[in-house]
Design an enzyme around this catalytic site. Structure first.
Site, PDB file in Angstrom:
ATOM      1  CG  ASP A  37      -2.089   1.013   1.055  1.00 28.93           C
ATOM      2  OD1 ASP A  37      -2.390   1.399  -0.103  1.00 28.93           O
ATOM      3  OD2 ASP A  37      -2.672   1.411   2.072  1.00 28.93           O
ATOM      4  CE  LYS A  71      -2.736   4.989   1.056  1.00 29.49           C
ATOM      5  NZ  LYS A  71      -4.197   4.769   1.013  1.00 29.49           N
ATOM      6  CG  ASN A  89       0.282   4.651   3.725  1.00 28.32           C
ATOM      7  OD1 ASN A  89      -0.380   5.265   4.566  1.00 28.32           O
ATOM      8  ND2 ASN A  89      -0.213   3.627   3.053  1.00 28.32           N
ATOM      9  CG  ASP A 106      -0.954   2.254   7.106  1.00 33.69           C
ATOM     10  OD1 ASP A 106      -1.118   1.105   7.568  1.00 33.69           O
ATOM     11  OD2 ASP A 106      -1.900   2.988   6.797  1.00 33.69           O
ATOM     12  CB  THR A 129      -4.472   3.180  -2.658  1.00 36.24           C
ATOM     13  OG1 THR A 129      -4.359   3.065  -1.228  1.00 36.24           O
ATOM     14  CG2 THR A 129      -5.288   4.414  -3.009  1.00 36.24           C
TER      15      THR A 129
END
Length: 438
Positions: free
Chosen positions: A134, A136, A139, A152, A174
């Site tokens: 994840d 991005k 994070n 995260d 995401t």
């Protein structure tokens, strides 16, 4: 006027700095060393009810395995009878996402520096068998020295999750940052999929907007699977070549980390990370904090203290420990949280926020100096939920923090602009200057 403080073990809990569906993150201070930390707090019953225990154990295990200067450090894990406490490094400057929202696209050299640190962290994670899944800008955090920190690991995968075919099969991540092979649902290599996300992040840093962005999810996925995007005119040819190698929809043809490290564009100004690895990482204490034994539990102690904001909370809100920024720069930077100051009485400020929120489509729940605003309408990521809290800095000056508790960040930006306009008579000093990712 006074309020109750909570002390857990050697940590005094302060204000809430973030909220999720199953957790709250609070600023805290180690009373023995004076060190500032962030503590992620989760209710045990809630985790059991939503069958989240296995995921949280995996997140903690992952963070214990990853000791790297570009990854948020896990200090320790504690538990009381009712709660789990994950004690983390407090990263002062917030999310890289906020920097892009406020500043727009970054200079190529600055984007390269962050990308180099991201690749350093991701390469190390992969060397320990961990896929983040994840990645991005939301994070990626920035410390007071401007160094990037990956955070995260809630969706991360460990080696034991790989199936007999050597691939992962859980669809997660995401949408705008997810790799084509995850969408195709035929199994994927976690490390290769992470690299795709890194390529999207690099594009966003240099462009100020997403390469793949469609309101319709199916249209978005079609573009991702074809790597259908265009470069802005200001991208250098060497940067475009590298991004094209990363955003290759065929994972078998995609560039590897070792190849990225040899890339001429990447190597410019590159500084390899310097750190010492922990050889032996114990995971036994993870089962202990989720167990029933009271031997290792910490106790929550309530202490009554003045409501006037103390020094360590002021520092937590300042940028690079410069308290002047608390009342200047942050006034114009609307992120997932923002704040303003007022010389009006606390009751009047709370009343004004309550009055302004109704016409903006929010239901208000009031508790002492806190307000919880719940949006009536459903937005892009569900209904917008906002928490506000009032602090007395000195008797004649109050600070109001407005924080997104749920929903879409850009919708929060729009809400804050309308709210600050409605509150203009009570705001002592506020400037709103928002640049959004479009």
């Amino acid at each position: 006027m006074s309020t109750q403080r909570t002390r857990v073990g050697k940590y005094e809990l302060g204000r809430t700095v973030g909220e999720g569906n199953f957790s709250k993150v609070k600023f805290a201070r180690n009373v023995e060393s004076g060190e500032s930390v962030a503590i992620k707090i989760m209710d045990k019953d809630t985790l059991l009810k939503h069958k989240m225990v296995k995921q949280i154990k995996r997140e903690i295990s992952t963070m214990k395995l990853i000791k790297h200067p570009n990854v948020v450090l896990l200090h320790e894990v504690m538990a009381s009878k009712k709660r789990i406490y994950i004690v983390l490094e407090f990263v002062m400057e917030g999310e890289l996402f906020d920097k892009i929202v406020h500043q727009g696209r970054l200079r190529e050299d600055e984007a390269r520096k962050y990308f180099q640190q991201l690749i350093n962290a991701v390469d190390y994670c992969h060397s320990r068998g961990v896929s983040h899944r994840d990645l991005k800008p939301e994070n990626l955090l920035l410390d007071s020295y401007g160094n990037l920190k990956v955070s995260d690991f809630g969706l991360s995968a460990l080696p034991q999750q790989v199936r007999e075919d050597g691939l992962l099969h859980t669809t997660c991540g995401t949408p705008n940052y997810v790799a084509p092979e995850i969408i195709n649902d035929k199994g994927y290599d976690g490390a290769t999929a992470d690299l795709w996300s890194c390529g999207v992040i690099l594009f966003v840093l240099m462009a100020g907007y997403l390469p793949f962005d469609e309101p319709n999810v199916m249209a978005l996925y079609k573009k991702i699977c074809k790597a259908d995007f265009r470069y802005p005119l200001w991208f250098s040819s060497s940067a475009k070549k590298l991004i094209s190698r990363i955003l290759d929809p065929n994972p078998k043809m995609r560039i590897t980390v070792s190849e990225i490290l040899k890339n001429e564009w990447f190597k410019k100004g590159y500084k390899p990370p310097k750190f010492q690895e922990d050889e032996d990482v114990g995971l036994d204490d993870i089962d202990v904090v989720f167990g029933d034994s009271e031997e290792h539990l910490v106790t929550e102690i309530k202490e009554t203290k003045p409501v006037i904001m103390n020094a360590f909370e002021l520092i937590s809100m300042s940028q690079s420990l410069n308290l002047g920024n608390l009342f200047e720069q942050h006034m114009g930077l609307v992120k997932r949280e923002t704040r303003f100051t007022s010389k009006h009485p606390a009751k009047e400020i709370i009343s004004k926020i309550e009055e302004a929120s109704g016409p903006l489509g929010f239901k208000v729940k009031k508790q002492n100096n806190k307000l919880k605003l719940q949006g009536v309408n459903t937005g892009r990521k569900g209904s917008l939920s906002i928490a506000t809290e009032l602090f007395e800095v000195v008797p004649s000056l109050c600070m109001v923090e407005v924080r997104k508790a749920g929903g879409d960040t850009l919708e929060f930006h729009e809400f804050y602009k309308k709210l600050s306009s409605a509150l203009k008579d009570i705001v002592w000093k506020s400037k709103v200057n928002i640049r959004e990712i479009t």
